[in-house]
Design a protein around this motif. Structure first.
Motif, PDB file in Angstrom:
ATOM      1  N   TRP A  23       0.825  -1.209   0.000  1.00 57.98           N
ATOM      2  CA  TRP A  23       0.000   0.000   0.000  1.00 57.98           C
ATOM      3  C   TRP A  23       0.859   1.258   0.000  1.00 57.98           C
ATOM      4  CZ3 TRP A  23       0.346   3.596   3.847  1.00 57.98           C
ATOM      5  CH2 TRP A  23       0.850   3.209   5.096  1.00 57.98           C
ATOM      6  N   LEU A  24       2.090   1.163   0.488  1.00 54.49           N
ATOM      7  CA  LEU A  24       2.980   2.323   0.419  1.00 54.49           C
ATOM      8  C   LEU A  24       3.382   2.648  -1.021  1.00 54.49           C
ATOM      9  CD1 LEU A  24       5.314   1.957   3.543  1.00 54.49           C
ATOM     10  CD2 LEU A  24       3.668   3.785   3.054  1.00 54.49           C
ATOM     11  N   ASP A  25       3.358   1.652  -1.905  1.00 49.29           N
ATOM     12  CA  ASP A  25       3.584   1.940  -3.329  1.00 49.29           C
ATOM     13  C   ASP A  25       2.487   2.851  -3.870  1.00 49.29           C
ATOM     14  OD1 ASP A  25       5.621   0.139  -3.000  1.00 49.29           O
ATOM     15  OD2 ASP A  25       4.631  -1.500  -4.059  1.00 49.29           O
ATOM     16  N   ALA A  26       1.263   2.670  -3.347  1.00 49.09           N
ATOM     17  CA  ALA A  26       0.151   3.527  -3.756  1.00 49.09           C
ATOM     18  C   ALA A  26       0.378   4.965  -3.300  1.00 49.09           C
ATOM     19  CB  ALA A  26      -1.161   2.987  -3.184  1.00 49.09           C
ATOM     20  N   VAL A  27       0.945   5.120  -2.099  1.00 43.92           N
ATOM     21  CA  VAL A  27       1.275   6.473  -1.619  1.00 43.92           C
ATOM     22  C   VAL A  27       2.288   7.124  -2.553  1.00 43.92           C
ATOM     23  CG1 VAL A  27       2.248   7.799   0.286  1.00 43.92           C
ATOM     24  CG2 VAL A  27       0.737   5.863   0.764  1.00 43.92           C
ATOM     25  N   GLY A  28       3.265   6.336  -3.020  1.00 42.55           N
ATOM     26  CA  GLY A  28       4.233   6.864  -3.979  1.00 42.55           C
ATOM     27  C   GLY A  28       3.560   7.296  -5.270  1.00 42.55           C
ATOM     28  N   GLY A  29       2.586   6.522  -5.738  1.00 41.12           N
ATOM     29  CA  GLY A  29       1.853   6.911  -6.944  1.00 41.12           C
ATOM     30  C   GLY A  29       1.072   8.192  -6.762  1.00 41.12           C
ATOM     31  N   MET A  30       0.490   8.377  -5.571  1.00 40.43           N
ATOM     32  CA  MET A  30      -0.241   9.621  -5.285  1.00 40.43           C
ATOM     33  C   MET A  30       0.704  10.820  -5.275  1.00 40.43           C
ATOM     34  SD  MET A  30      -2.751   8.318  -2.224  1.00 40.43           S
ATOM     35  CE  MET A  30      -3.785   6.869  -2.426  1.00 40.43           C
ATOM     36  N   ALA A  31       1.906  10.629  -4.725  1.00 37.54           N
ATOM     37  CA  ALA A  31       2.880  11.720  -4.693  1.00 37.54           C
ATOM     38  C   ALA A  31       3.292  12.118  -6.105  1.00 37.54           C
ATOM     39  CB  ALA A  31       4.102  11.306  -3.870  1.00 37.54           C
ATOM     40  N   CYS A  32       3.465  11.119  -6.982  1.00 36.77           N
ATOM     41  CA  CYS A  32       3.809  11.419  -8.380  1.00 36.77           C
ATOM     42  C   CYS A  32       2.686  12.183  -9.060  1.00 36.77           C
ATOM     43  CB  CYS A  32       4.103  10.123  -9.132  1.00 36.77           C
ATOM     44  SG  CYS A  32       5.619   9.294  -8.633  1.00 36.77           S
ATOM     45  N   LEU A  33       1.435  11.805  -8.770  1.00 39.91           N
ATOM     46  CA  LEU A  33       0.297  12.508  -9.367  1.00 39.91           C
ATOM     47  C   LEU A  33       0.229  13.948  -8.875  1.00 39.91           C
ATOM     48  CD1 LEU A  33      -2.230  12.278 -11.163  1.00 39.91           C
ATOM     49  CD2 LEU A  33      -3.512  11.640  -9.107  1.00 39.91           C
ATOM     50  N   ALA A  34       0.517  14.178  -7.596  1.00 35.77           N
ATOM     51  CA  ALA A  34       0.536  15.547  -7.071  1.00 35.77           C
ATOM     52  C   ALA A  34       1.588  16.377  -7.800  1.00 35.77           C
ATOM     53  CB  ALA A  34       0.816  15.521  -5.573  1.00 35.77           C
ATOM     54  N   PHE A  35       2.740  15.764  -8.087  1.00 33.46           N
ATOM     55  CA  PHE A  35       3.775  16.464  -8.857  1.00 33.46           C
ATOM     56  C   PHE A  35       3.258  16.798 -10.255  1.00 33.46           C
ATOM     57  CE2 PHE A  35       7.165  16.136 -12.037  1.00 33.46           C
ATOM     58  CZ  PHE A  35       8.024  17.137 -11.611  1.00 33.46           C
ATOM     59  N   GLY A  36       2.549  15.857 -10.877  1.00 30.95           N
ATOM     60  CA  GLY A  36       2.006  16.112 -12.210  1.00 30.95           C
ATOM     61  C   GLY A  36       1.036  17.272 -12.226  1.00 30.95           C
ATOM     62  N   TYR A  37       0.169  17.352 -11.224  1.00 34.40           N
ATOM     63  CA  TYR A  37      -0.773  18.478 -11.151  1.00 34.40           C
ATOM     64  C   TYR A  37      -0.036  19.799 -10.915  1.00 34.40           C
ATOM     65  CZ  TYR A  37      -5.223  15.987 -11.311  1.00 34.40           C
ATOM     66  OH  TYR A  37      -6.322  15.272 -11.736  1.00 34.40           O
ATOM     67  N   ALA A  38       1.036  19.755 -10.133  1.00 33.85           N
ATOM     68  CA  ALA A  38       1.804  20.978  -9.890  1.00 33.85           C
ATOM     69  C   ALA A  38       2.446  21.486 -11.174  1.00 33.85           C
ATOM     70  CB  ALA A  38       2.868  20.717  -8.825  1.00 33.85           C
ATOM     71  N   ARG A  89      -0.234  23.013 -13.310  1.00 31.05           N
ATOM     72  CA  ARG A  89      -0.688  24.292 -12.729  1.00 31.05           C
ATOM     73  C   ARG A  89       0.302  25.404 -13.031  1.00 31.05           C
ATOM     74  NH1 ARG A  89      -1.545  28.589 -11.252  1.00 31.05           N
ATOM     75  NH2 ARG A  89      -2.701  29.361  -9.435  1.00 31.05           N
ATOM     76  N   VAL A  90       1.597  25.125 -12.930  1.00 33.58           N
ATOM     77  CA  VAL A  90       2.608  26.138 -13.201  1.00 33.58           C
ATOM     78  C   VAL A  90       2.610  26.510 -14.684  1.00 33.58           C
ATOM     79  CG1 VAL A  90       5.099  26.556 -13.263  1.00 33.58           C
ATOM     80  CG2 VAL A  90       4.057  25.537 -11.233  1.00 33.58           C
ATOM     81  N   TRP A  91       2.472  25.517 -15.554  1.00 26.71           N
ATOM     82  CA  TRP A  91       2.584  25.779 -16.995  1.00 26.71           C
ATOM     83  C   TRP A  91       1.367  26.521 -17.537  1.00 26.71           C
ATOM     84  CZ3 TRP A  91       6.318  26.101 -20.323  1.00 26.71           C
ATOM     85  CH2 TRP A  91       6.042  26.109 -21.695  1.00 26.71           C
ATOM     86  N   TYR A  92       0.179  26.088 -17.161  1.00 26.67           N
ATOM     87  CA  TYR A  92      -1.035  26.685 -17.721  1.00 26.67           C
ATOM     88  C   TYR A  92      -1.642  27.759 -16.815  1.00 26.67           C
ATOM     89  CZ  TYR A  92      -1.060  23.218 -21.416  1.00 26.67           C
ATOM     90  OH  TYR A  92      -0.731  22.460 -22.515  1.00 26.67           O
ATOM     91  N   GLY A  93      -1.096  27.927 -15.619  1.00 23.20           N
ATOM     92  CA  GLY A  93      -1.600  28.965 -14.736  1.00 23.20           C
ATOM     93  C   GLY A  93      -2.910  28.632 -14.056  1.00 23.20           C
ATOM     94  N   SER A  94      -3.365  27.400 -14.174  1.00 25.83           N
ATOM     95  CA  SER A  94      -4.620  27.001 -13.561  1.00 25.83           C
ATOM     96  C   SER A  94      -4.688  25.481 -13.543  1.00 25.83           C
ATOM     97  CB  SER A  94      -5.817  27.557 -14.344  1.00 25.83           C
ATOM     98  OG  SER A  94      -7.032  27.107 -13.782  1.00 25.83           O
ATOM     99  N   LEU A  95      -5.470  24.947 -12.622  1.00 27.66           N
ATOM    100  CA  LEU A  95      -5.724  23.509 -12.631  1.00 27.66           C
ATOM    101  C   LEU A  95      -6.577  23.159 -13.853  1.00 27.66           C
ATOM    102  CD1 LEU A  95      -6.421  22.884  -8.841  1.00 27.66           C
ATOM    103  CD2 LEU A  95      -4.387  22.212 -10.132  1.00 27.66           C
ATOM    104  N   PRO A  96      -6.421  21.955 -14.392  1.00 27.59           N
ATOM    105  CA  PRO A  96      -7.099  21.621 -15.654  1.00 27.59           C
ATOM    106  C   PRO A  96      -8.609  21.827 -15.625  1.00 27.59           C
ATOM    107  CG  PRO A  96      -5.441  19.966 -15.148  1.00 27.59           C
ATOM    108  CD  PRO A  96      -5.511  20.869 -13.961  1.00 27.59           C
ATOM    109  N   HIS A  97      -9.286  21.458 -14.537  1.00 29.57           N
ATOM    110  CA  HIS A  97     -10.742  21.534 -14.527  1.00 29.57           C
ATOM    111  C   HIS A  97     -11.261  22.971 -14.466  1.00 29.57           C
ATOM    112  CE1 HIS A  97      -9.815  21.730 -10.209  1.00 29.57           C
ATOM    113  NE2 HIS A  97     -10.976  22.324 -10.062  1.00 29.57           N
TER     114      HIS A  97
END
Length: 336
Positions: free
Chosen positions: A259-274, A277-285
């Protein structure tokens, strides 16, 4: 003698403006307000702004981009050296850490689900197929229904996957089913089903020690959050949240991840959203749903573009030009 046309106003005669001057004035104002063509640094900034503005996705380019990106992902992931000794040591450390937290439940779930043959076989196929099918399906849905948000949401997925490759290289990790001295069951081998690229006949085609982070969680959570944020019907939003939850159960029950591998996947997704957000100036939705069409089919600016008018909305009446005289109300009306 000739007559001079004048405008009567409160008993005074005033000469009207010259028609030629009246025509030339708006043209001069427009010419003076038109900015000079961008060049040098301003031109580069303008090009950068256009790259950071969501544009209309092109089908052929997206198919090619996704195919090449996944090929590179698989190539790099499998090119990471299989550091078996380090991967097994890291797995022992993860297992010990979960035990110290009182959350080492993977083995119990693995044995419980494995006792129900139809359920574990279904989970094996779930693990092998939905990871790709649902992700591609969400990309197609975004392309068709939310083109203005497509590029930003796709960037989240790509950035998430890219940083995961770094994790595979820096932290090799054996999945629970390959641990030494543990009692996990490799459900694919036991039930002879096709459920993991790292088991059976496929084990030589994939890096078996790339379990941290879990991209099954990273991708499924990306799908779930995207559906939850953008779907218009409640049942679809509920399914969006259930999908990553069920995926977590599957990766644990099949002994493919801690289950800690899942936590790692969530951290990677948070990086992707960041990154998005920086590139487009807003969250996708929060970006506009549709990309307004320009003359050449390209978006030149969200503020300058105009959305097409709905068919049900009447066209506005044209405004009278400055200086133009109003039509008399009665056809036969004349000034005295």
């Amino acid at each position: 003698m000739g007559e001079t046309q004048v405008t009567a106003q409160e008993g005074r005669s005033t000469a009207g403006p010259s028609p030629i001057a009246a025509e030339a004035a708006p043209q001069a104002a427009t010419a003076s307000s038109t900015p000079p063509p961008a060049s040098g640094k301003s031109g580069r900034l303008s090009r950068l702004r256009s790259l950071r503005t969501p544009g209309r996705p092109r089908l052929w380019f997206e198919i090619l981009l996704i195919a090449v990106s996944y090929w590179l992902y698989s190539l790099v992931r499998n090119a990471v050296p299989e550091q078996k000794a380090a991967a097994l040591r890291n797995a022992d450390w993860i297992w010990s850490a979960e035990k110290s937290l009182g959350l080492a439940f993977e083995e119990s779930v693995n044995h419980a689900v494995n006792s129900v043959t139809w359920l574990i076989v279904s989970m094996n196929y779930y693990y092998a197929t939905l990871h790709f099918v649902v992700t591609i399906g969400v990309l197609v849905w975004l392309f068709r229904r939310h083109p203005g948000r497509y590029a930003a949401t796709r960037l989240v997925l790509f950035a998430t996957t890219a940083v995961a490759l770094l994790g595979y290289y820096l932290y090799p990790l054996a999945p629970p089913r390959l641990m030494n001295g543990a009692n996990f069951i490799d459900t694919v081998l036991v039930h002879e089903t096709w459920g993991s690229m790292a088991s059976g006949n496929f084990k030589n085609m994939s890096n078996q020690y790339a379990a941290m982070p879990s991209m099954h969680i990273g991708w499924s959570l990306w799908c779930g959050l995207t559906i939850f944020a953008l779907a218009s019907v409640p049942w679809a939003r509920v399914l969006g949240l259930l999908y990553p939850t069920l995926t977590l159960v599957v990766i644990v029950a099949t002994a493919n991840h801690f289950w800690l591998d899942a936590v790692g996947g969530m951290a990677c997704l948070a990086f992707g959203y960041a990154v998005s957000r920086v590139w487009y100036g807003s969250l996708p939705h929060r970006l506009p749903k549709w990309v307004p069409g320009a003359a050449k089919g390209r978006l030149t600016g969200l503020r300058a573009a105009r959305l097409p008018r709905p068919a049900s909305e009447p066209e506005p009446k044209p405004e009278a030009e400055p200086g133009a005289e109003a039509e008399p109300e009665a056809a036969g009306a004349r000034r005295p």
